[in-house]
Design a protein around this motif. Sequence first.
Motif, PDB file in Angstrom:
ATOM      1  N   PRO A  72       2.304 -11.131  -4.103  1.00  0.00           N
ATOM      2  CA  PRO A  72       1.131 -11.570  -3.328  1.00  0.00           C
ATOM      3  C   PRO A  72       0.833 -13.061  -3.441  1.00  0.00           C
ATOM      4  CG  PRO A  72       0.396 -10.537  -5.349  1.00  0.00           C
ATOM      5  CD  PRO A  72       1.908 -10.438  -5.346  1.00  0.00           C
ATOM      6  N   LYS A 130       5.223  -6.111  -2.653  1.00  0.00           N
ATOM      7  CA  LYS A 130       5.306  -7.496  -2.189  1.00  0.00           C
ATOM      8  C   LYS A 130       4.672  -8.431  -3.216  1.00  0.00           C
ATOM      9  CE  LYS A 130       5.725 -10.531   1.381  1.00  0.00           C
ATOM     10  NZ  LYS A 130       6.909 -10.761   2.212  1.00  0.00           N
ATOM     11  N   PRO A 165       2.942  -2.522  -1.494  1.00  0.00           N
ATOM     12  CA  PRO A 165       2.645  -2.545  -2.928  1.00  0.00           C
ATOM     13  C   PRO A 165       3.668  -3.290  -3.769  1.00  0.00           C
ATOM     14  CG  PRO A 165       3.406  -0.372  -2.246  1.00  0.00           C
ATOM     15  CD  PRO A 165       3.183  -1.151  -0.993  1.00  0.00           C
ATOM     16  N   ILE A 184      -5.539  -5.743   1.564  1.00  0.00           N
ATOM     17  CA  ILE A 184      -4.864  -6.979   1.977  1.00  0.00           C
ATOM     18  C   ILE A 184      -4.105  -6.758   3.278  1.00  0.00           C
ATOM     19  CG2 ILE A 184      -3.104  -8.666   1.351  1.00  0.00           C
ATOM     20  CD1 ILE A 184      -3.877  -8.187  -1.596  1.00  0.00           C
ATOM     21  N   LYS A 185      -3.423  -5.638   3.385  1.00  0.00           N
ATOM     22  CA  LYS A 185      -2.684  -5.324   4.618  1.00  0.00           C
ATOM     23  C   LYS A 185      -3.647  -5.213   5.801  1.00  0.00           C
ATOM     24  CE  LYS A 185       1.094  -3.975   6.865  1.00  0.00           C
ATOM     25  NZ  LYS A 185       0.556  -3.614   8.192  1.00  0.00           N
ATOM     26  N   PHE A 224       4.049  -6.582   4.281  1.00  0.00           N
ATOM     27  CA  PHE A 224       3.236  -6.514   3.068  1.00  0.00           C
ATOM     28  C   PHE A 224       3.048  -5.069   2.618  1.00  0.00           C
ATOM     29  CE2 PHE A 224      -0.192  -6.888   0.124  1.00  0.00           C
ATOM     30  CZ  PHE A 224       0.014  -8.122  -0.467  1.00  0.00           C
ATOM     31  N   LEU A 234      -2.039  -4.758  -7.542  1.00  0.00           N
ATOM     32  CA  LEU A 234      -1.970  -4.376  -6.137  1.00  0.00           C
ATOM     33  C   LEU A 234      -2.255  -2.889  -5.912  1.00  0.00           C
ATOM     34  CD1 LEU A 234       1.045  -6.402  -4.680  1.00  0.00           C
ATOM     35  CD2 LEU A 234      -1.403  -6.817  -4.357  1.00  0.00           C
ATOM     36  N   GLU A 235      -1.963  -2.081  -6.913  1.00  0.00           N
ATOM     37  CA  GLU A 235      -2.189  -0.635  -6.750  1.00  0.00           C
ATOM     38  C   GLU A 235      -3.444  -0.163  -7.469  1.00  0.00           C
ATOM     39  OE1 GLU A 235       1.383   1.904  -6.064  1.00  0.00           O
ATOM     40  OE2 GLU A 235       2.374   0.342  -7.240  1.00  0.00           O
ATOM     41  N   TRP A 280      -1.788 -11.201 -10.271  1.00  0.00           N
ATOM     42  CA  TRP A 280      -2.244 -10.537  -9.047  1.00  0.00           C
ATOM     43  C   TRP A 280      -1.379  -9.325  -8.731  1.00  0.00           C
ATOM     44  CZ3 TRP A 280      -6.068 -13.283  -9.826  1.00  0.00           C
ATOM     45  CH2 TRP A 280      -6.202 -14.653  -9.604  1.00  0.00           C
ATOM     46  N   LYS A 281      -0.072  -9.483  -8.901  1.00  0.00           N
ATOM     47  CA  LYS A 281       0.837  -8.389  -8.505  1.00  0.00           C
ATOM     48  C   LYS A 281       0.593  -7.128  -9.323  1.00  0.00           C
ATOM     49  CE  LYS A 281       5.570  -7.364  -7.219  1.00  0.00           C
ATOM     50  NZ  LYS A 281       6.950  -7.859  -7.043  1.00  0.00           N
ATOM     51  N   TRP A 292      -3.689  -3.400  -2.272  1.00  0.00           N
ATOM     52  CA  TRP A 292      -2.678  -3.842  -1.309  1.00  0.00           C
ATOM     53  C   TRP A 292      -3.008  -3.350   0.101  1.00  0.00           C
ATOM     54  CZ3 TRP A 292       0.332  -1.011   1.957  1.00  0.00           C
ATOM     55  CH2 TRP A 292       0.506   0.354   1.686  1.00  0.00           C
ATOM     56  N   GLN A 293      -3.647  -2.197   0.202  1.00  0.00           N
ATOM     57  CA  GLN A 293      -4.006  -1.666   1.508  1.00  0.00           C
ATOM     58  C   GLN A 293      -5.114  -2.497   2.155  1.00  0.00           C
ATOM     59  OE1 GLN A 293      -4.761   2.327   0.003  1.00  0.00           O
ATOM     60  NE2 GLN A 293      -2.940   3.114   1.091  1.00  0.00           N
TER      61      GLN A 293
END
Length: 391
Positions: free
Chosen positions: A357, A355, A353, A291-292, A351, A267-268, A263-264, A288-289
Amino acid sequence: MLRRLSALALTAVLAVSTVTHAAAAEGAESVTDDKPLALAYGDLGANFNQNLDALDYRELREARARWVRGFFPMPATDQGDPAEHFAISTITEAATRGYRTVFSLKFPYDAASFPAPGSARMAAELVRLDKVLPTVMGKVDILTIGNEPFIESLPAQRDQRLNAFYETVARHVIDYRRERCGAGCGTALYMGALNRLDLPDRRTLAAERWMTFVRETPEIEGVDIHPHIPAPENAQPFLDYILPRMRPDQTFLVTEFSLVWHWKKHLEDPVSATFAQKYGFAPGTLVWQVIKAAIDDPFSERKWDDFLTGSPWFTSQAGFLRDQMKLYRDTGRLAVATYGFKQDDLMVANFGPDKTPWLLNSVYAPFTVQPRGALSGRGHWLDDFRALQRR
């Protein structure tokens, strides 16, 4: 002399381990059965780590979970009666309600050297143990000695000093169980847990000695592993490492496992254009945005599911939970696996990019999905978690 089972006896043990659990009565909360703990249950339970205070029995029932797992940080013993700590009071209450329980003792030495056997610092650690053990011994089904020793330690001390510390602790626990709980004690002992055995540099001399201690100590039923991995195939090396190094009568735990490193990596990535257009995100918005945004203003269940199922990096691994449980169960030696049950505040704090997840693993998603009345919002994994329960 080590206990060993003949091939015939082992076959019989594993056959018995497939016996299903039966509820005491229709609608009863009790889920206890009478199988000896040395057997390979092959069950899937709910892992809460340090957040046992988030346990909700309504959610356990909805998910059909019969096992509960969490851990206790040993330094908390210095802050008062450990019986009153929420981790211990919650796990023992769950046991009285009929749930099966796995409890890990966490020794955080990532900021200090290990106490040497025979030292005053070791004596103090054993005093802590003597305060904790009466609260759980004979009450929890499985007590795991250690949480993640090769992470919760100074890198320079991940050698024979780590082994000497945990072996001293384990022998003290064994002696306590024999003297205070007796031959019929209902608490089985495991050593835990090993991480990243898919990486050759983690299969160290200290890891080898760890497994030797597990194998050569009759009172230890097996070892715990935590396969947090970047790809599903990375779980097999864990089994390839531990199984040949255990006695034939021993079983293993998997009290944490996930694809968090997969998953990590994503994120981007940009979120899918379809999702962005449907829900008003700008083109090129990153994972990631999104999710935030869900953390800041929790999504509906449909919106959260559309986000995940519209992401190829996620849908390509949608069978992870089913496939991993099959892998572990097919060994015939899985005692219990427990999976991340509920998002917590540490997962969502700050949270960004970089972090990790962990929140994408969770069966329940209270921080990213709107609640359903008294129940937390559903994560992606609830249906598979329910389907994997053995009855």
